[in-house]
Design an enzyme around this catalytic site. Structure first.
Site, short mmCIF file in Angstrom:
data_model
loop_
_atom_site.label_atom_id
_atom_site.label_comp_id
_atom_site.label_asym_id
_atom_site.label_seq_id
_atom_site.Cartn_x
_atom_site.Cartn_y
_atom_site.Cartn_z
CD GLU A 152 0.26 -1.23 3.11
OE1 GLU A 152 0.32 -2.21 2.34
OE2 GLU A 152 0.62 -1.27 4.31
CB CYS B 129 15.26 -8.67 2.29
SG CYS B 129 15.48 -9.16 0.60
P1 NAD Z 1 5.23 -5.67 5.91
O1 NAD Z 1 5.16 -7.03 6.48
O2 NAD Z 1 4.88 -4.52 6.78
O3 NAD Z 1 4.25 -5.59 4.65
C1 NAD Z 1 4.28 -6.58 3.64
C2 NAD Z 1 2.87 -6.82 3.13
O4 NAD Z 1 2.08 -7.43 4.17
C3 NAD Z 1 2.14 -5.55 2.72
O5 NAD Z 1 1.48 -5.80 1.51
C4 NAD Z 1 1.21 -5.27 3.87
O6 NAD Z 1 0.01 -4.65 3.46
C5 NAD Z 1 0.92 -6.65 4.45
N1 NAD Z 1 0.78 -6.65 5.92
C6 NAD Z 1 1.53 -5.96 6.82
N2 NAD Z 1 1.15 -6.26 8.08
C7 NAD Z 1 0.15 -7.16 7.99
C8 NAD Z 1 -0.64 -7.85 8.94
N3 NAD Z 1 -0.49 -7.67 10.24
N4 NAD Z 1 -1.57 -8.71 8.49
C9 NAD Z 1 -1.74 -8.91 7.17
N5 NAD Z 1 -1.02 -8.27 6.22
C10 NAD Z 1 -0.08 -7.41 6.61
O7 NAD Z 1 6.68 -5.51 5.28
P2 NAD Z 1 7.33 -4.21 4.65
O8 NAD Z 1 7.63 -3.24 5.73
O9 NAD Z 1 6.54 -3.77 3.48
O10 NAD Z 1 8.70 -4.82 4.07
C11 NAD Z 1 9.89 -4.88 4.81
C12 NAD Z 1 10.14 -6.28 5.33
O11 NAD Z 1 10.17 -7.19 4.26
C13 NAD Z 1 11.50 -6.41 6.01
O12 NAD Z 1 11.34 -7.21 7.15
C14 NAD Z 1 12.35 -7.12 4.98
O13 NAD Z 1 13.42 -7.86 5.49
C15 NAD Z 1 11.33 -8.02 4.37
N6 NAD Z 1 11.73 -8.46 3.05
C16 NAD Z 1 12.15 -9.75 2.92
C17 NAD Z 1 12.56 -10.22 1.70
C18 NAD Z 1 13.00 -11.63 1.54
O14 NAD Z 1 13.05 -12.09 0.40
N7 NAD Z 1 13.30 -12.32 2.60
C19 NAD Z 1 12.55 -9.37 0.58
C20 NAD Z 1 12.12 -8.04 0.76
C21 NAD Z 1 11.71 -7.61 1.99
#
Ligand code: NAD
Length: 520
Positions: free
Chosen positions: A199, A304
Protein backbone atom coordinates in the site's frame (compact mmCIF):
# COMPACT_ATOMS: atom_id res chain seq x y z
CA UNK A 1 7.30 14.09 -12.14
CA UNK A 2 4.65 12.27 -14.07
CA UNK A 3 3.79 9.21 -12.06
CA UNK A 4 1.58 7.25 -14.40
CA UNK A 5 1.88 7.87 -18.10
CA UNK A 6 -1.37 8.98 -19.66
CA UNK A 7 -1.45 6.00 -21.92
CA UNK A 8 -4.41 3.71 -21.97
CA UNK A 9 -4.57 0.09 -22.76
CA UNK A 10 -7.32 -0.94 -25.17
CA UNK A 11 -9.23 -2.03 -22.08
CA UNK A 12 -9.24 1.45 -20.63
CA UNK A 13 -12.52 2.42 -18.99
CA UNK A 14 -14.16 5.62 -17.90
CA UNK A 15 -13.19 4.70 -14.33
CA UNK A 16 -9.56 4.41 -15.33
CA UNK A 17 -9.58 7.76 -17.05
CA UNK A 18 -11.11 9.33 -13.97
CA UNK A 19 -8.50 8.00 -11.52
CA UNK A 20 -5.64 9.25 -13.58
CA UNK A 21 -7.00 12.79 -13.77
CA UNK A 22 -8.05 13.12 -10.15
CA UNK A 23 -5.68 15.03 -7.88
CA UNK A 24 -4.21 13.11 -6.21
CA UNK A 25 -4.88 10.17 -8.54
CA UNK A 26 -6.73 7.24 -7.04
CA UNK A 27 -5.16 3.89 -7.77
CA UNK A 28 -7.73 1.49 -9.23
CA UNK A 29 -8.05 -2.24 -8.79
CA UNK A 30 -7.54 -4.41 -11.85
CA UNK A 31 -10.38 -6.88 -12.16
CA UNK A 32 -11.00 -9.08 -15.16
CA UNK A 33 -8.93 -6.85 -17.46
CA UNK A 34 -10.55 -3.57 -16.36
CA UNK A 35 -9.04 -0.88 -14.19
CA UNK A 36 -11.91 -0.09 -11.85
CA UNK A 37 -12.22 2.41 -9.02
CA UNK A 38 -12.83 0.80 -5.66
CA UNK A 39 -16.16 1.52 -4.00
CA UNK A 40 -14.36 1.75 -0.66
CA UNK A 41 -14.82 4.89 1.37
CA UNK A 42 -11.35 4.44 2.86
CA UNK A 43 -8.19 5.43 1.00
CA UNK A 44 -4.58 5.61 2.17
CA UNK A 45 -2.18 8.28 0.95
CA UNK A 46 0.86 7.10 -0.99
CA UNK A 47 3.53 9.58 0.09
CA UNK A 48 6.74 10.64 -1.61
CA UNK A 49 9.28 10.02 1.18
CA UNK A 50 11.60 12.79 -0.05
CA UNK A 51 8.96 15.52 -0.07
CA UNK A 52 5.86 14.27 1.84
CA UNK A 53 3.74 15.06 -1.22
CA UNK A 54 0.75 12.81 -1.71
CA UNK A 55 1.50 10.93 -4.91
CA UNK A 56 -1.76 9.00 -5.11
CA UNK A 57 -4.34 7.32 -2.93
CA UNK A 58 -4.78 3.62 -2.60
CA UNK A 59 -8.10 2.05 -1.59
CA UNK A 60 -8.85 -0.40 1.18
CA UNK A 61 -10.48 -2.72 -1.34
CA UNK A 62 -13.75 -4.24 -0.14
CA UNK A 63 -14.29 -7.97 0.32
CA UNK A 64 -16.81 -7.93 -2.54
CA UNK A 65 -14.19 -6.46 -4.84
CA UNK A 66 -11.70 -9.14 -3.80
CA UNK A 67 -14.36 -11.76 -4.54
CA UNK A 68 -14.85 -10.20 -7.99
CA UNK A 69 -11.09 -10.32 -8.62
CA UNK A 70 -10.85 -13.96 -7.52
CA UNK A 71 -13.92 -14.82 -9.56
CA UNK A 72 -12.38 -13.16 -12.66
CA UNK A 73 -9.19 -15.16 -12.06
CA UNK A 74 -11.19 -18.36 -11.60
CA UNK A 75 -13.14 -17.75 -14.78
CA UNK A 76 -10.00 -17.02 -16.77
CA UNK A 77 -8.24 -20.18 -15.55
CA UNK A 78 -9.71 -22.95 -17.79
CA UNK A 79 -8.88 -21.26 -21.08
CA UNK A 80 -5.56 -19.88 -19.83
CA UNK A 81 -4.35 -23.27 -18.60
CA UNK A 82 -5.20 -24.79 -21.95
CA UNK A 83 -3.47 -22.01 -23.88
CA UNK A 84 -0.33 -23.55 -25.42
CA UNK A 85 2.73 -23.01 -23.27
CA UNK A 86 4.54 -21.53 -26.27
CA UNK A 87 1.86 -18.82 -26.46
CA UNK A 88 2.18 -18.13 -22.72
CA UNK A 89 5.94 -17.86 -23.12
CA UNK A 90 5.57 -15.45 -26.06
CA UNK A 91 3.59 -13.10 -23.84
CA UNK A 92 6.55 -13.11 -21.44
CA UNK A 93 8.91 -12.41 -24.35
CA UNK A 94 6.77 -9.40 -25.20
CA UNK A 95 6.50 -8.34 -21.55
CA UNK A 96 10.28 -8.29 -21.11
CA UNK A 97 10.56 -6.10 -24.20
CA UNK A 98 7.94 -3.68 -22.86
CA UNK A 99 9.57 -3.52 -19.42
CA UNK A 100 12.84 -2.54 -21.11
CA UNK A 101 11.00 0.06 -23.17
CA UNK A 102 9.41 1.59 -20.05
CA UNK A 103 12.36 1.13 -17.69
CA UNK A 104 12.75 4.87 -17.06
CA UNK A 105 9.07 5.35 -16.33
CA UNK A 106 9.07 2.42 -13.90
CA UNK A 107 12.23 3.67 -12.20
CA UNK A 108 10.85 7.20 -11.83
CA UNK A 109 7.68 5.83 -10.30
CA UNK A 110 9.69 3.74 -7.83
CA UNK A 111 11.90 6.69 -6.84
CA UNK A 112 8.84 8.90 -6.37
CA UNK A 113 6.91 6.45 -4.20
CA UNK A 114 9.68 4.50 -2.50
CA UNK A 115 12.57 6.98 -2.36
CA UNK A 116 15.50 4.92 -3.65
CA UNK A 117 17.84 6.52 -6.18
CA UNK A 118 16.93 6.31 -9.86
CA UNK A 119 19.91 4.07 -10.56
CA UNK A 120 18.91 1.75 -7.74
CA UNK A 121 15.31 1.81 -8.97
CA UNK A 122 16.52 0.67 -12.39
CA UNK A 123 18.27 -2.22 -10.64
CA UNK A 124 14.99 -3.04 -8.86
CA UNK A 125 13.24 -3.30 -12.23
CA UNK A 126 16.13 -5.13 -13.86
CA UNK A 127 16.29 -7.88 -11.24
CA UNK A 128 12.56 -8.47 -11.79
CA UNK A 129 13.00 -8.34 -15.55
CA UNK A 130 15.43 -11.25 -15.26
CA UNK A 131 12.65 -13.36 -13.77
CA UNK A 132 10.42 -12.51 -16.75
CA UNK A 133 13.27 -13.57 -19.06
CA UNK A 134 13.54 -16.82 -17.14
CA UNK A 135 9.81 -17.44 -17.45
CA UNK A 136 10.28 -17.29 -21.25
CA UNK A 137 11.80 -20.79 -20.94
CA UNK A 138 8.86 -22.24 -19.02
CA UNK A 139 8.21 -25.08 -21.47
CA UNK A 140 11.51 -26.63 -20.43
CA UNK A 141 11.20 -25.66 -16.78
CA UNK A 142 7.76 -27.20 -16.47
CA UNK A 143 8.65 -30.44 -18.24
CA UNK A 144 7.38 -33.61 -16.66
CA UNK A 145 9.05 -37.01 -16.45
CA UNK A 146 8.50 -40.24 -18.34
CA UNK A 147 9.54 -43.81 -17.62
CA UNK A 148 8.79 -46.24 -20.37
CA UNK A 149 7.72 -49.82 -19.61
CA UNK A 150 7.54 -49.62 -15.81
CA UNK A 151 5.70 -52.91 -16.22
CA UNK A 152 4.95 -54.96 -19.27
CA UNK A 153 3.22 -52.58 -21.74
CA UNK A 154 2.82 -49.93 -19.10
CA UNK A 155 4.42 -46.46 -19.01
CA UNK A 156 4.27 -43.89 -16.23
CA UNK A 157 4.67 -40.18 -16.67
CA UNK A 158 4.22 -37.10 -14.57
CA UNK A 159 2.78 -33.76 -15.61
CA UNK A 160 3.31 -30.48 -13.78
CA UNK A 161 -0.08 -28.80 -13.82
CA UNK A 162 -1.00 -25.30 -12.67
CA UNK A 163 -2.85 -24.95 -9.37
CA UNK A 164 -5.57 -22.45 -10.31
CA UNK A 165 -5.87 -19.03 -8.68
CA UNK A 166 -2.73 -17.92 -6.85
CA UNK A 167 -2.13 -14.72 -4.87
CA UNK A 168 0.88 -12.55 -4.07
CA UNK A 169 1.34 -10.09 -1.19
CA UNK A 170 4.24 -7.64 -1.58
CA UNK A 171 6.46 -5.46 0.63
CA UNK A 172 7.38 -1.82 0.00
CA UNK A 173 11.11 -2.18 -0.56
CA UNK A 174 11.22 -3.61 -4.10
CA UNK A 175 8.07 -2.33 -5.81
CA UNK A 176 8.96 -3.94 -9.17
CA UNK A 177 11.30 -6.85 -8.43
CA UNK A 178 9.08 -8.64 -5.93
CA UNK A 179 5.80 -8.56 -7.91
CA UNK A 180 7.96 -9.85 -10.78
CA UNK A 181 9.25 -12.70 -8.60
CA UNK A 182 5.65 -13.79 -8.39
CA UNK A 183 3.17 -13.31 -11.23
CA UNK A 184 5.37 -14.01 -14.30
CA UNK A 185 6.31 -17.45 -12.97
CA UNK A 186 2.79 -18.20 -11.74
CA UNK A 187 0.96 -17.21 -14.92
CA UNK A 188 3.44 -18.75 -17.34
CA UNK A 189 2.90 -22.05 -15.48
CA UNK A 190 -0.80 -21.62 -16.42
CA UNK A 191 -2.18 -20.16 -13.17
CA UNK A 192 -4.19 -16.99 -12.83
CA UNK A 193 -3.20 -14.42 -10.25
CA UNK A 194 -4.40 -11.86 -7.72
CA UNK A 195 -1.65 -9.43 -6.70
CA UNK A 196 -1.76 -7.24 -3.58
CA UNK A 197 1.03 -4.66 -3.92
CA UNK A 198 2.40 -2.78 -0.94
CA UNK A 199 0.00 0.00 0.00
CA UNK A 200 3.06 2.26 0.30
CA UNK A 201 4.14 2.06 -3.35
CA UNK A 202 1.58 0.40 -5.63
CA UNK A 203 2.52 2.38 -8.77
CA UNK A 204 5.12 -0.01 -10.23
CA UNK A 205 2.68 -2.93 -10.00
CA UNK A 206 0.08 -0.86 -11.84
CA UNK A 207 2.50 0.00 -14.64
CA UNK A 208 3.62 -3.64 -14.85
CA UNK A 209 0.01 -4.78 -15.10
CA UNK A 210 -0.59 -2.37 -17.99
CA UNK A 211 2.47 -3.76 -19.71
CA UNK A 212 1.27 -7.33 -19.12
CA UNK A 213 -2.05 -6.45 -20.76
CA UNK A 214 -0.24 -4.75 -23.64
CA UNK A 215 1.90 -7.87 -24.00
CA UNK A 216 -1.26 -9.90 -24.53
CA UNK A 217 -2.10 -11.38 -21.13
CA UNK A 218 -5.82 -12.19 -21.41
CA UNK A 219 -8.43 -10.57 -19.17
CA UNK A 220 -8.59 -12.00 -15.67
CA UNK A 221 -5.19 -13.74 -15.77
CA UNK A 222 -3.63 -10.98 -13.65
CA UNK A 223 -5.79 -9.04 -11.21
CA UNK A 224 -4.77 -6.44 -8.64
CA UNK A 225 -6.41 -5.49 -5.36
CA UNK A 226 -5.14 -2.99 -2.81
CA UNK A 227 -5.34 -2.61 0.92
CA UNK A 228 -3.76 -3.76 4.15
CA UNK A 229 -4.48 -6.32 6.87
CA UNK A 230 -8.18 -6.92 6.11
CA UNK A 231 -7.70 -7.64 2.43
CA UNK A 232 -4.72 -9.87 3.25
CA UNK A 233 -6.85 -11.82 5.74
CA UNK A 234 -9.58 -12.17 3.13
CA UNK A 235 -6.98 -13.53 0.67
CA UNK A 236 -5.83 -16.07 3.31
CA UNK A 237 -9.43 -17.18 3.94
CA UNK A 238 -10.67 -17.26 0.34
CA UNK A 239 -11.80 -20.73 -0.67
CA UNK A 240 -10.79 -20.35 -4.33
CA UNK A 241 -7.19 -19.17 -3.86
CA UNK A 242 -4.84 -22.14 -3.91
CA UNK A 243 -1.47 -20.61 -3.06
CA UNK A 244 -0.02 -17.45 -1.53
CA UNK A 245 3.40 -15.95 -2.14
CA UNK A 246 4.36 -13.48 0.58
CA UNK A 247 7.40 -11.24 1.04
CA UNK A 248 7.66 -8.87 3.99
CA UNK A 249 8.07 -8.72 7.75
CA UNK A 250 7.92 -11.61 10.19
CA UNK A 251 4.81 -10.35 11.94
CA UNK A 252 2.81 -10.37 8.71
CA UNK A 253 4.56 -13.39 7.20
CA UNK A 254 4.03 -15.81 10.08
CA UNK A 255 0.41 -14.68 10.40
CA UNK A 256 -0.21 -15.24 6.68
CA UNK A 257 1.63 -18.56 6.73
CA UNK A 258 -0.50 -19.83 9.63
CA UNK A 259 -3.81 -18.44 8.39
CA UNK A 260 -3.31 -19.45 4.76
CA UNK A 261 -2.04 -22.96 5.63
CA UNK A 262 -4.97 -23.49 7.99
CA UNK A 263 -7.19 -23.06 4.93
CA UNK A 264 -5.20 -25.69 3.04
CA UNK A 265 -3.23 -23.27 0.86
CA UNK A 266 0.37 -23.53 -0.17
CA UNK A 267 2.25 -20.60 1.33
CA UNK A 268 5.80 -19.45 0.63
CA UNK A 269 6.80 -16.69 3.03
CA UNK A 270 10.05 -14.72 2.70
CA UNK A 271 10.56 -12.62 5.80
CA UNK A 272 12.96 -10.43 7.77
CA UNK A 273 16.72 -10.45 7.90
CA UNK A 274 19.76 -9.53 9.92
CA UNK A 275 22.51 -10.28 7.46
CA UNK A 276 26.07 -10.59 8.75
CA UNK A 277 29.34 -10.14 6.95
CA UNK A 278 32.39 -11.77 8.53
CA UNK A 279 35.61 -9.94 7.72
CA UNK A 280 38.76 -12.02 8.13
CA UNK A 281 42.11 -10.27 8.72
CA UNK A 282 43.36 -11.45 5.33
CA UNK A 283 40.46 -9.95 3.35
CA UNK A 284 41.19 -7.69 0.38
CA UNK A 285 40.93 -4.26 1.98
CA UNK A 286 39.60 -2.05 -0.78
CA UNK A 287 37.09 -4.51 -2.23
CA UNK A 288 35.79 -5.46 1.23
CA UNK A 289 35.31 -1.84 2.30
CA UNK A 290 33.46 -1.07 -0.93
CA UNK A 291 31.24 -4.11 -0.46
CA UNK A 292 30.42 -3.20 3.17
CA UNK A 293 29.58 0.41 2.34
CA UNK A 294 27.47 -0.51 -0.72
CA UNK A 295 25.56 -3.31 0.98
CA UNK A 296 25.18 -1.54 4.31
CA UNK A 297 23.92 1.81 3.03
CA UNK A 298 22.58 1.09 -0.49
CA UNK A 299 18.81 1.67 -0.77
CA UNK A 300 19.18 3.40 2.63
CA UNK A 301 19.57 -0.06 4.18
CA UNK A 302 16.06 -1.07 3.12
CA UNK A 303 17.01 -4.25 1.31
CA UNK A 304 16.31 -7.67 2.72
CA UNK A 305 19.87 -8.41 1.56
CA UNK A 306 21.38 -5.36 3.27
CA UNK A 307 24.59 -6.30 5.08
CA UNK A 308 23.58 -4.67 8.33
CA UNK A 309 26.07 -6.34 10.68
CA UNK A 310 29.82 -6.79 10.27
CA UNK A 311 31.81 -9.13 12.48
CA UNK A 312 35.51 -8.30 12.34
CA UNK A 313 37.78 -11.20 13.19
CA UNK A 314 41.04 -10.18 14.89
CA UNK A 315 40.62 -6.44 15.42
CA UNK A 316 38.25 -3.84 14.06
CA UNK A 317 39.88 -0.43 14.58
CA UNK A 318 41.63 -0.22 11.20
CA UNK A 319 38.52 -1.34 9.34
CA UNK A 320 36.18 0.95 11.26
CA UNK A 321 38.30 4.05 10.61
CA UNK A 322 38.28 3.32 6.89
CA UNK A 323 34.55 2.58 6.90
CA UNK A 324 33.82 5.93 8.54
CA UNK A 325 35.90 7.72 5.88
CA UNK A 326 34.01 6.04 3.05
CA UNK A 327 30.59 6.40 4.66
CA UNK A 328 31.18 10.13 5.18
CA UNK A 329 31.80 10.53 1.45
CA UNK A 330 28.33 9.23 0.54
CA UNK A 331 25.77 11.73 -0.72
CA UNK A 332 22.34 11.67 0.85
CA UNK A 333 19.73 13.33 -1.34
CA UNK A 334 16.42 12.89 -3.07
CA UNK A 335 16.58 9.77 -5.23
CA UNK A 336 15.95 11.95 -8.30
CA UNK A 337 19.30 13.73 -7.80
CA UNK A 338 21.77 12.06 -10.19
CA UNK A 339 24.56 12.21 -7.59
CA UNK A 340 22.56 10.71 -4.71
CA UNK A 341 24.02 7.57 -3.14
CA UNK A 342 21.13 7.06 -0.79
CA UNK A 343 17.65 8.49 -0.60
CA UNK A 344 15.13 8.74 2.24
CA UNK A 345 13.60 5.89 4.23
CA UNK A 346 10.03 4.97 3.45
CA UNK A 347 8.07 6.86 6.14
CA UNK A 348 8.27 9.16 9.13
CA UNK A 349 7.40 6.16 11.34
CA UNK A 350 10.25 4.14 9.83
CA UNK A 351 12.65 7.04 10.48
CA UNK A 352 11.49 7.33 14.10
CA UNK A 353 11.89 3.60 14.63
CA UNK A 354 15.40 3.57 13.14
CA UNK A 355 16.44 6.57 15.27
CA UNK A 356 15.04 4.89 18.37
CA UNK A 357 17.05 1.72 17.67
CA UNK A 358 20.24 3.77 17.15
CA UNK A 359 19.60 5.53 20.48
CA UNK A 360 18.95 2.24 22.26
CA UNK A 361 22.34 1.03 20.98
CA UNK A 362 24.07 4.11 22.35
CA UNK A 363 22.31 3.73 25.69
CA UNK A 364 23.34 0.12 26.02
CA UNK A 365 27.02 0.87 25.42
CA UNK A 366 27.61 0.89 21.67
CA UNK A 367 29.89 3.60 20.23
CA UNK A 368 28.40 5.84 17.57
CA UNK A 369 31.12 6.31 14.94
CA UNK A 370 28.93 8.38 12.61
CA UNK A 371 25.46 9.61 13.45
CA UNK A 372 23.17 10.25 10.48
CA UNK A 373 20.09 11.10 12.49
CA UNK A 374 20.14 14.87 12.19
CA UNK A 375 20.90 15.19 8.53
CA UNK A 376 19.06 17.91 6.63
CA UNK A 377 18.92 17.75 2.84
CA UNK A 378 18.62 21.23 1.32
CA UNK A 379 15.45 21.52 -0.76
CA UNK A 380 14.06 18.36 0.85
CA UNK A 381 13.82 19.46 4.48
CA UNK A 382 10.64 17.43 5.01
CA UNK A 383 12.16 14.18 3.69
CA UNK A 384 12.65 11.10 5.85
CA UNK A 385 16.41 11.19 5.50
CA UNK A 386 18.91 9.41 7.70
CA UNK A 387 22.58 9.58 6.83
CA UNK A 388 24.93 6.61 7.05
CA UNK A 389 25.27 5.60 10.68
CA UNK A 390 27.82 3.21 12.20
CA UNK A 391 27.53 1.66 15.64
CA UNK A 392 30.60 -0.12 16.98
CA UNK A 393 31.23 -2.43 19.98
CA UNK A 394 27.76 -3.87 19.57
CA UNK A 395 27.00 -7.08 21.47
CA UNK A 396 24.43 -9.77 20.80
CA UNK A 397 22.23 -8.81 23.76
CA UNK A 398 21.55 -5.26 22.46
CA UNK A 399 18.16 -4.42 20.96
CA UNK A 400 19.84 -2.73 17.97
CA UNK A 401 21.39 -6.12 17.20
CA UNK A 402 18.37 -8.30 17.87
CA UNK A 403 15.93 -6.20 15.82
CA UNK A 404 16.04 -5.79 12.04
CA UNK A 405 16.74 -2.03 11.73
CA UNK A 406 15.98 -1.69 7.99
CA UNK A 407 17.76 1.64 7.69
CA UNK A 408 21.24 2.95 6.77
CA UNK A 409 22.82 1.68 9.96
CA UNK A 410 25.86 -0.58 9.99
CA UNK A 411 26.52 -2.47 13.20
CA UNK A 412 30.08 -3.56 14.01
CA UNK A 413 30.95 -6.51 16.25
CA UNK A 414 34.16 -8.33 17.02
CA UNK A 415 35.28 -11.94 17.32
CA UNK A 416 38.61 -13.61 18.02
CA UNK A 417 38.21 -16.39 15.48
CA UNK A 418 36.13 -17.52 12.52
CA UNK A 419 34.57 -20.12 14.83
CA UNK A 420 33.40 -17.43 17.24
CA UNK A 421 32.15 -15.17 14.41
CA UNK A 422 30.25 -18.08 12.88
CA UNK A 423 28.60 -18.84 16.24
CA UNK A 424 27.40 -15.22 16.47
CA UNK A 425 25.79 -15.49 13.04
CA UNK A 426 24.25 -18.89 13.70
CA UNK A 427 22.76 -17.83 17.04
CA UNK A 428 20.88 -14.97 15.37
CA UNK A 429 17.21 -15.80 14.77
CA UNK A 430 17.30 -14.74 11.12
CA UNK A 431 18.90 -16.72 8.32
CA UNK A 432 18.36 -14.72 5.16
CA UNK A 433 21.98 -14.29 4.13
CA UNK A 434 25.57 -14.13 5.33
CA UNK A 435 28.87 -13.29 3.66
CA UNK A 436 32.53 -13.83 4.33
CA UNK A 437 35.39 -11.69 3.09
CA UNK A 438 38.69 -13.59 3.02
CA UNK A 439 41.51 -14.71 0.74
CA UNK A 440 41.59 -18.11 2.47
CA UNK A 441 39.80 -20.87 0.62
CA UNK A 442 39.87 -22.95 3.79
CA UNK A 443 38.04 -20.27 5.77
CA UNK A 444 35.57 -19.68 2.94
CA UNK A 445 34.77 -23.36 2.62
CA UNK A 446 34.28 -23.80 6.36
CA UNK A 447 31.99 -20.76 6.35
CA UNK A 448 29.96 -22.01 3.41
CA UNK A 449 29.49 -25.42 5.04
CA UNK A 450 28.73 -24.36 8.60
CA UNK A 451 26.81 -21.11 8.23
CA UNK A 452 23.04 -21.19 8.71
CA UNK A 453 21.74 -18.85 6.03
CA UNK A 454 19.86 -19.07 2.76
CA UNK A 455 22.02 -16.81 0.59
CA UNK A 456 25.76 -17.20 1.16
CA UNK A 457 28.27 -14.69 -0.21
CA UNK A 458 32.00 -15.35 -0.53
CA UNK A 459 33.82 -12.06 -1.19
CA UNK A 460 30.50 -10.58 -2.31
CA UNK A 461 27.76 -9.07 -0.19
CA UNK A 462 24.49 -11.02 0.12
CA UNK A 463 23.66 -11.93 -3.47
CA UNK A 464 20.14 -12.00 -4.92
CA UNK A 465 20.49 -15.24 -6.86
CA UNK A 466 19.76 -15.06 -10.58
CA UNK A 467 16.42 -16.64 -11.46
CA UNK A 468 17.76 -20.03 -12.60
CA UNK A 469 18.55 -20.48 -8.89
CA UNK A 470 16.07 -19.69 -6.10
CA UNK A 471 15.92 -16.91 -3.54
CA UNK A 472 16.08 -18.86 -0.30
CA UNK A 473 16.22 -18.22 3.44
CA UNK A 474 16.50 -20.26 6.59
CA UNK A 475 15.47 -20.01 10.26
CA UNK A 476 13.06 -17.10 10.87
CA UNK A 477 13.66 -15.63 7.41
CA UNK A 478 11.54 -18.19 5.55
CA UNK A 479 8.44 -20.30 6.13
CA UNK A 480 7.27 -22.90 3.66
CA UNK A 481 9.23 -25.44 1.69
CA UNK A 482 9.34 -24.22 -1.89
CA UNK A 483 11.29 -21.03 -2.48
CA UNK A 484 10.75 -18.18 -4.90
CA UNK A 485 11.63 -18.60 -8.60
CA UNK A 486 14.15 -21.09 -10.04
CA UNK A 487 13.11 -24.76 -10.05
CA UNK A 488 11.50 -24.39 -6.62
CA UNK A 489 9.35 -21.51 -7.86
CA UNK A 490 7.98 -23.62 -10.71
CA UNK A 491 7.31 -26.45 -8.26
CA UNK A 492 5.50 -24.03 -5.93
CA UNK A 493 3.08 -22.93 -8.66
CA UNK A 494 2.45 -26.43 -10.02
CA UNK A 495 1.19 -29.77 -8.77
CA UNK A 496 2.17 -33.15 -10.08
CA UNK A 497 -0.20 -35.51 -11.81
CA UNK A 498 1.20 -39.02 -12.29
CA UNK A 499 -0.30 -40.98 -15.17
CA UNK A 500 0.06 -44.70 -15.74
CA UNK A 501 -1.00 -46.00 -19.14
CA UNK A 502 -1.25 -49.49 -20.53
CA UNK A 503 -1.13 -50.13 -24.27
CA UNK A 504 -0.77 -53.80 -25.24
CA UNK A 505 -2.82 -56.59 -26.69
CA UNK A 506 -4.83 -57.97 -23.80
CA UNK A 507 -5.74 -61.64 -24.31
CA UNK A 508 -9.20 -62.50 -22.99
CA UNK A 509 -9.70 -65.18 -20.35
CA UNK A 510 -6.63 -64.35 -18.27
CA UNK A 511 -8.80 -64.18 -15.13
CA UNK A 512 -9.06 -61.62 -12.36
CA UNK A 513 -6.58 -61.21 -9.55
CA UNK A 514 -7.46 -59.20 -6.44
CA UNK A 515 -3.87 -59.16 -5.19
CA UNK A 516 -2.08 -55.80 -5.07
CA UNK A 517 -0.75 -55.20 -8.60
CA UNK A 518 3.02 -55.46 -8.79
CA UNK A 519 5.40 -54.70 -11.59
CA UNK A 520 5.79 -57.61 -14.02
P1 NAD B 1 5.23 -5.67 5.91
O1 NAD B 1 5.16 -7.03 6.48
O2 NAD B 1 4.88 -4.52 6.78
O3 NAD B 1 4.25 -5.59 4.65
C1 NAD B 1 4.28 -6.58 3.64
C2 NAD B 1 2.87 -6.82 3.13
O4 NAD B 1 2.08 -7.43 4.17
C3 NAD B 1 2.14 -5.55 2.72
O5 NAD B 1 1.48 -5.80 1.51
C4 NAD B 1 1.21 -5.27 3.87
O6 NAD B 1 0.01 -4.65 3.46
C5 NAD B 1 0.92 -6.65 4.45
N1 NAD B 1 0.78 -6.65 5.92
C6 NAD B 1 1.53 -5.96 6.82
N2 NAD B 1 1.15 -6.26 8.08
C7 NAD B 1 0.15 -7.16 7.99
C8 NAD B 1 -0.64 -7.85 8.94
N3 NAD B 1 -0.49 -7.67 10.24
N4 NAD B 1 -1.57 -8.71 8.49
C9 NAD B 1 -1.74 -8.91 7.17
N5 NAD B 1 -1.02 -8.27 6.22
C10 NAD B 1 -0.08 -7.41 6.61
O7 NAD B 1 6.68 -5.51 5.28
P2 NAD B 1 7.33 -4.21 4.65
O8 NAD B 1 7.63 -3.24 5.73
O9 NAD B 1 6.54 -3.77 3.48
O10 NAD B 1 8.70 -4.82 4.07
C11 NAD B 1 9.89 -4.88 4.81
C12 NAD B 1 10.14 -6.28 5.33
O11 NAD B 1 10.17 -7.19 4.26
C13 NAD B 1 11.50 -6.41 6.01
O12 NAD B 1 11.34 -7.21 7.15
C14 NAD B 1 12.35 -7.12 4.98
O13 NAD B 1 13.42 -7.86 5.49
C15 NAD B 1 11.33 -8.02 4.37
N6 NAD B 1 11.73 -8.46 3.05
C16 NAD B 1 12.15 -9.75 2.92
C17 NAD B 1 12.56 -10.22 1.70
C18 NAD B 1 13.00 -11.63 1.54
O14 NAD B 1 13.05 -12.09 0.40
N7 NAD B 1 13.30 -12.32 2.60
C19 NAD B 1 12.55 -9.37 0.58
C20 NAD B 1 12.12 -8.04 0.76
C21 NAD B 1 11.71 -7.61 1.99
Amino acid sequence: PQIFALKYSPLSTAAERSWRHRTPPRVPNLIGGNFVDSQSSEYIDVINPATQEVVSQVPLTTNEELKAAVSAAKQAFPSWRSTPITTRQRIMFKLQELIRRDMDKLAMNITTEQGKTLKDAQGDVFRGLEVVEHACGMATLQMGEFVSNVSNGIDTYSIREPLGVCAGICPFNFPAMIPLWMFPVAVTCGNTFVLKPSEKDPGASMILSELAIEAGLPNGVLNIVHGTNDIVNAICDDGDIRAISFVGSNTAGMHIYARGSAKGKRVQSNMGAKNHGIVMPDANIDATLNALVAAGFGAAGQRCMALSTVVFVGGSKYWEDKLVERAKALKVNSGTDPDADLGPVISKQAKERICRLIQSGVESGARLLIDGRNIVVPGYEQGNFIGPTILSDVTADMECYKEEIFGPVLICMQADSLEEAKDIVNRNRYGNGASIFTTSGVAARKFQTEIEAGQVGINVPIPVPLPFFSFTGSKASFAGDLNFYGKAGVNFYTQIKTVTQQWKDLPSGSGVSLAMPTSQ
